[in-house]
Design an enzyme around this catalytic site. Structure first.
Site, mmCIF file in Angstrom:
data_model
loop_
_atom_site.group_PDB
_atom_site.id
_atom_site.type_symbol
_atom_site.label_atom_id
_atom_site.label_comp_id
_atom_site.label_asym_id
_atom_site.label_seq_id
_atom_site.Cartn_x
_atom_site.Cartn_y
_atom_site.Cartn_z
ATOM 1 N N LYS A 282 29.062 39.711 35.958
ATOM 2 C CA LYS A 282 27.750 40.039 36.540
ATOM 3 C C LYS A 282 27.886 40.935 37.767
ATOM 4 C CE LYS A 282 25.576 36.363 37.619
ATOM 5 N NZ LYS A 282 26.787 35.595 37.261
ATOM 6 N N THR B 182 30.443 42.838 38.564
ATOM 7 C CA THR B 182 30.976 44.121 38.114
ATOM 8 C C THR B 182 29.860 44.974 37.516
ATOM 9 O OG1 THR B 182 33.044 42.988 37.601
ATOM 10 C CG2 THR B 182 32.789 45.203 36.734
ATOM 11 N N ARG C 268 25.816 38.463 46.956
ATOM 12 C CA ARG C 268 26.131 37.365 47.873
ATOM 13 C C ARG C 268 27.517 37.553 48.489
ATOM 14 N NH1 ARG C 268 25.742 32.665 43.793
ATOM 15 N NH2 ARG C 268 26.194 34.388 42.385
ATOM 16 N N LYS D 139 38.144 32.111 40.577
ATOM 17 C CA LYS D 139 37.123 33.089 40.210
ATOM 18 C C LYS D 139 37.228 34.395 40.962
ATOM 19 C CE LYS D 139 32.327 33.056 38.836
ATOM 20 N NZ LYS D 139 31.032 33.128 39.429
ATOM 21 N N ALA E 22 24.945 28.947 42.664
ATOM 22 C CA ALA E 22 23.753 28.819 41.820
ATOM 23 C C ALA E 22 23.678 27.487 41.084
ATOM 24 C CB ALA E 22 23.699 29.957 40.804
ATOM 25 N N PHE F 276 25.244 32.979 37.893
ATOM 26 C CA PHE F 276 25.403 32.378 36.567
ATOM 27 C C PHE F 276 24.364 32.894 35.572
ATOM 28 C CE2 PHE F 276 27.548 29.023 39.241
ATOM 29 C CZ PHE F 276 28.827 29.374 38.861
ATOM 30 N N PHE G 88 34.644 45.008 26.785
ATOM 31 C CA PHE G 88 36.063 44.808 27.066
ATOM 32 C C PHE G 88 36.867 45.667 26.091
ATOM 33 C CE2 PHE G 88 35.983 40.283 29.108
ATOM 34 C CZ PHE G 88 34.956 40.683 29.933
ATOM 35 N N TRP H 20 33.646 48.870 33.928
ATOM 36 C CA TRP H 20 34.916 48.331 34.423
ATOM 37 C C TRP H 20 36.029 49.356 34.254
ATOM 38 C CZ3 TRP H 20 39.596 47.306 31.888
ATOM 39 C CH2 TRP H 20 40.535 46.573 32.632
#
Length: 591
Positions: A80, A82, A103, A114, A299, A327, A415, A443
């Site tokens: 999210k 990214t 955030r 993470k 969240a 999330f 990906f 990405w």
């Protein structure tokens, strides 16, 4: 060097990009900030005097407002942040002045599994190390303000135990608060994940006997779960923050009456710790677009949004503001929809739902990925069947966004292991559901890889929205909980524990009940309260075991499942790979 995410780690890409990044002064000038409105922290990051900017630009129309959410993630996350950064870079490539609002990362996930949620690959924000490790000190301010309330509470309990009513009045000029040690609402906080501190005993007699404190059960929560952090996220200005800080319920007296930070006369000092923290932070993407970083509540246990102030600021300064909710759309977007927008008065023009082939395979029956272990081979080989089966999860998130009256744009965060057939199946299902869909390779390729996504979002922003909350705040809390459970989670109903029933009944009797929002605490790994139920489960009931009240933030927090306010650190945490070059001071291993 040529940056290639397939060959270089995030921190290596960040260090290379930082060699040519804009100064914070240039970044501010490009947004139209006046010199006095920028509060630099070194050369490459700073804070913004939000009051001065909002006053100066009060009559300027807002830019377009986009929320980024996601499908139900795997434990590895679906990108999210990214995607948020990539979308801003893509909009920049289309000649738009765009910014992100994200955030601040917590030290717990940064040092855990993470990472710092700075984005990744060629779509991340910089300077990475400073952003990831303490930044401008906002979380430190939150921790100090919160823990000061606990210092005030525990010292007061000790003095009241050690002194008569008359003596305590003579010493403090305050009447006895008669706090019930078995009914304390708060714990301490720290910004790491430490399961050993979830349940503790404090105030054990030492060499000073009863002057060493008041012995009782206590706990530590993670700092980003603090009510002070929630207050930072929802406050509209300093006066609003000061008012909210005095409404925090720290405990209850022996008759069941709330004891607040105002009763302890600590609310003013707590606010003093937070004055500078109320100014949003400014950094940049690796392609030079502005990124507002402000507040950091989780969240699954808290609000899951960056601040109202940062969003208002970004909408005045930019053509497009891309804000992120934590999330999936069942958690982060639901709170954006029914809480954050209520506090801010803002309405979104579009919402992006991030989906990955990896997560869809997980929801379609593939083994769940485990952080720190190799991915099962199902994720590196084509399996359209898994993808198609898992799209039931994506479809429910699309419906939830549509219920808010907002146009959803599905972003397939691509990906390198995804196949054309898997991507084609997702497109087919999304288009049949009436949702825009774009494949994005941000990405790997940065803004150039997000052009299709940027175009889809710009198109969605031109549609007329009919944004509407799911419920009116005058609705009783039990009915609100049941509505969210049925309409957003897909539950058949809700079962309340006796304790939750009792607490809800007491909260409902408050004079300000209709002014309190609903902030659900639930696992992020399922629509249900059971993290092992994947896809779009049916035939289940949500179990509410407890209810918390955050009087200052203005939340009622129903707690489901085994969700904890203090996450744990696993067996193979990220801190094992973080180190420093003692010659240059450069930090490696942060992601």
């Amino acid at each position: 060097m040529a940056l290639d995410p397939k060959k270089h780690a995030d921190w290596e890409i960040a260090q290379e990009a930082e060699k040519t990044m804009k100064t914070v002064y240039q970044l501010g000038k490009e947004m139209g900030l006046e010199e006095s409105e920028l509060l630099p922290y070194g050369h490459y990051m700073g804070k913004i005097d939000y009051r001065a900017v909002l006053k100066r630009l009060a009559d300027k129309p807002n830019g377009k407002y986009i929320d980024v959410t996601a499908i139900t993630p795997t434990p590895l996350g679906e990108g999210k942040s990214t995607t948020t950064i990539g979308l801003v870079q893509g909009l920049g490539r289309r000649g738009k002045l765009a910014a992100a609002a994200i955030r601040q990362p917590s030290g717990g996930p940064t040092m855990g599994m993470k990472g710092s949620a700075a984005g990744g690959g060629l779509s991340q924000c910089i300077p990475l190390t400073q952003y990831s490790l303490g930044f401008t000190g906002d979380i430190n301010a939150v921790s100090n303000a919160h823990n000061l309330a606990m210092v005030a509470l525990t010292s007061r309990m000790q003095h009241e135990r050690n002194n008569s009513d008359e003596r305590i009045m003579a010493l403090s000029k305050m009447p006895k608060l008669n706090i019930d040690p078995t009914n304390v609402n708060m714990g301490w906080v720290m910004d790491f994940c430490c399961q050993a501190l979830r349940n503790i005993i404090i105030g054990i007699d030492g060499v000073n006997g009863k002057f060493d404190g008041f012995m009782m059960r206590s706990r530590f929560d993670i700092a980003v779960g603090s009510e002070v952090m929630a207050i930072l996220a929802v406050s509209s200005d300093l006066a609003d923050m000061r008012r909210r800080m005095g409404k925090i319920i720290v405990a209850y007296d022996r008759s069941g009456k709330p004891v607040t930070t105002a009763d302890l006369e600590v609310d003013g000092a707590m606010t003093a710790w937070m004055v500078e923290a109320l100014n949003p932070n400014l950094i940049q993407t690796i392609e030079g677009q502005p990124v507002f970083v402000h507040a950091g509540p989780f969240a699954n246990i808290a609000l899951g949004q960056s601040s109202v102030v940062a969003d208002r600021l970004g909408l005045k300064l930019c053509d497009y503001l891309v804000t992120e909710s934590g999330f999936g759309a069942d958690i982060g977007y639901e709170k954006f929809w029914n809480l954050k927008c209520h506090y801010s008065g803002l309405t979104p023009d579009a919402a992006v739902i991030v989906a990955t082939v990896r997560a869809l395979k997980s929801h379609g029956g593939a083994p769940t990925p485990v952080p720190g272990r190799p991915l099962p081979e199902e994720y590196s080989t084509e399996n359209v069947g898994y993808v198609e089966a898992g799209c039931c999860n994506l479809l429910r998130h699309i419906e939830n966004v549509k219920k808010s009256g907002v146009s959803p744009v599905v972003c397939i965060n691509s990906f390198v292991t995804d196949t054309p057939a898997e991507i084609a199946k997702i497109r087919e299902i999304c288009e049949a559901a009436g949702a825009r869909v774009a494949t994005s390779t941000h990405w790997e390729h940065g803004g150039e890889g997000a052009l299709e996504l940027a175009d889809a979002v710009m198109d969605a922003c031109e549609e007329k929205t009919e944004f509407k909350p799911l419920y009116d705040w005058s609705m009783p809390f039990k009915e609100r909980i049941e509505l969210v459970a049925r309409e957003v989670y897909g539950a058949d109903g809700v079962d309340f524990s006796a304790e939750a029933e009792s607490k809800l009944a007491a909260i409902q009797k408050r004079d300000d009940a209709s002014e309190l929002g609903l902030c659900m605490a639930k696992t992020q790994y399922s629509f249900s309260d059971n993290p092992d139920l994947k896809g779009a489960p049916t035939g289940w009931r949500l179990k509410i075991r407890d209810v918390l009240i955050y009087g200052g933030a203005g939340f009622v927090v129903p707690v489901s499942g085994k969700i904890s306010l203090m996450p744990g650190t696993g067996a193979n945490p990220a801190f094992r790979r973080v180190d420093v070059d003692v010659e240059t001071g450069k930090v490696s291993g942060v992601f």
